[in-house]
Design an enzyme around this catalytic site. Sequence first.
Site, PDB file in Angstrom:
ATOM      1  N   CYS A 132     -32.095  22.863  17.560  1.00  0.00           N
ATOM      2  CA  CYS A 132     -31.888  23.528  16.362  1.00  0.00           C
ATOM      3  C   CYS A 132     -33.084  23.096  15.317  1.00  0.00           C
ATOM      4  O   CYS A 132     -34.134  23.168  15.586  1.00  0.00           O
ATOM      5  CB  CYS A 132     -30.486  23.283  15.729  1.00  0.00           C
ATOM      6  SG  CYS A 132     -30.122  24.512  14.182  1.00  0.00           S
ATOM      7  N   ASP A 188     -28.766  34.284  20.320  1.00  0.00           N
ATOM      8  CA  ASP A 188     -28.746  33.703  19.281  1.00  0.00           C
ATOM      9  C   ASP A 188     -28.623  34.424  17.805  1.00  0.00           C
ATOM     10  O   ASP A 188     -29.723  35.382  17.471  1.00  0.00           O
ATOM     11  CB  ASP A 188     -29.971  32.889  19.195  1.00  0.00           C
ATOM     12  CG  ASP A 188     -30.037  31.624  18.347  1.00  0.00           C
ATOM     13  OD1 ASP A 188     -29.474  31.600  17.173  1.00  0.00           O
ATOM     14  OD2 ASP A 188     -30.436  30.445  18.536  1.00  0.00           O
ATOM     15  N   HIS A 219     -26.686  30.401  20.108  1.00  0.00           N
ATOM     16  CA  HIS A 219     -27.140  29.206  19.473  1.00  0.00           C
ATOM     17  C   HIS A 219     -26.373  28.045  19.732  1.00  0.00           C
ATOM     18  O   HIS A 219     -25.139  28.085  19.811  1.00  0.00           O
ATOM     19  CB  HIS A 219     -27.225  29.245  18.039  1.00  0.00           C
ATOM     20  CG  HIS A 219     -28.114  28.535  17.271  1.00  0.00           C
ATOM     21  ND1 HIS A 219     -29.623  28.479  17.110  1.00  0.00           N
ATOM     22  CD2 HIS A 219     -27.886  27.408  16.584  1.00  0.00           C
ATOM     23  CE1 HIS A 219     -29.916  27.507  16.535  1.00  0.00           C
ATOM     24  NE2 HIS A 219     -29.109  26.550  15.997  1.00  0.00           N
TER      25      HIS A 219
END
Length: 259
Positions: A132, A188, A219
């Site tokens: 991330c 995502d 995600h």
Amino acid sequence: MKINTSWVKIPNNDLLIDAYLAQPEGNGRKGAVIVFQEIFGVNNNIRDITELIAQQGYIAIAPALYQRLAPGFEFGFSQEDCGFSQEAYRSGLQYYQQVKYREIFSDIQATITYLKNLSNIKPDSIGCIGFCFGGHVAYMAATLPDIKATASFYGGGITQPSYGEEIPTVNRTSEIQGTIYTFFGNQDSLISQEDNQKIEAELNQHNINHQVFRYDAGHGFFGGFFVDKYPFLAQNPAINREAAMDAWSHVLELFENNL
């Protein structure tokens, strides 16, 4: 493989960066991997990953990227939320929105210098991995000649101006000299397919040694690797154990071939 873990301080001018260090026992010089955090700090998940990498025979270190803003900040997995809580997201985002590209880049370089000063390291065998926020930071780190291998998981903001810079990080793709693997989830909600396709196009255009892996996952899907330790993660629709295990096999391949 037995490992030793400790918290250490990485000097960067007047700043001392907290970092979680995991090292395999035994003599001999070893390759090293820098682990870049998500927005939630060097939490239990990042420490788990750092230890996991050390168990493969590498020196692994996770520097605290919010050191200037919030020393000691971390939020771990929440059983009630089957992942991270809304409070964790709110708290992490407030610091994420304040970080500066040049400061983070400086912290990366300081971490590399710290590693090179260790007596048991192969100084020409340093790689990195990030998730991330850390996936973006890993892409930044890949532009440094010392970084031989990079695993960037669902890095956000790579294609947009970020961290106070006008130039998107993807525009620096030509500076990558090592090998980079990128990992994305097709479901995502935070990173569009257009964005990850633009990253792949830049890697192709500049003939960077790379691979792009896409999974039917959301995600943060790598959390699936730790479902046995945190069973409640299995209830999170973004988590995908199969994708996480496959991605990990490619990470091992990346480091084995380049570090």
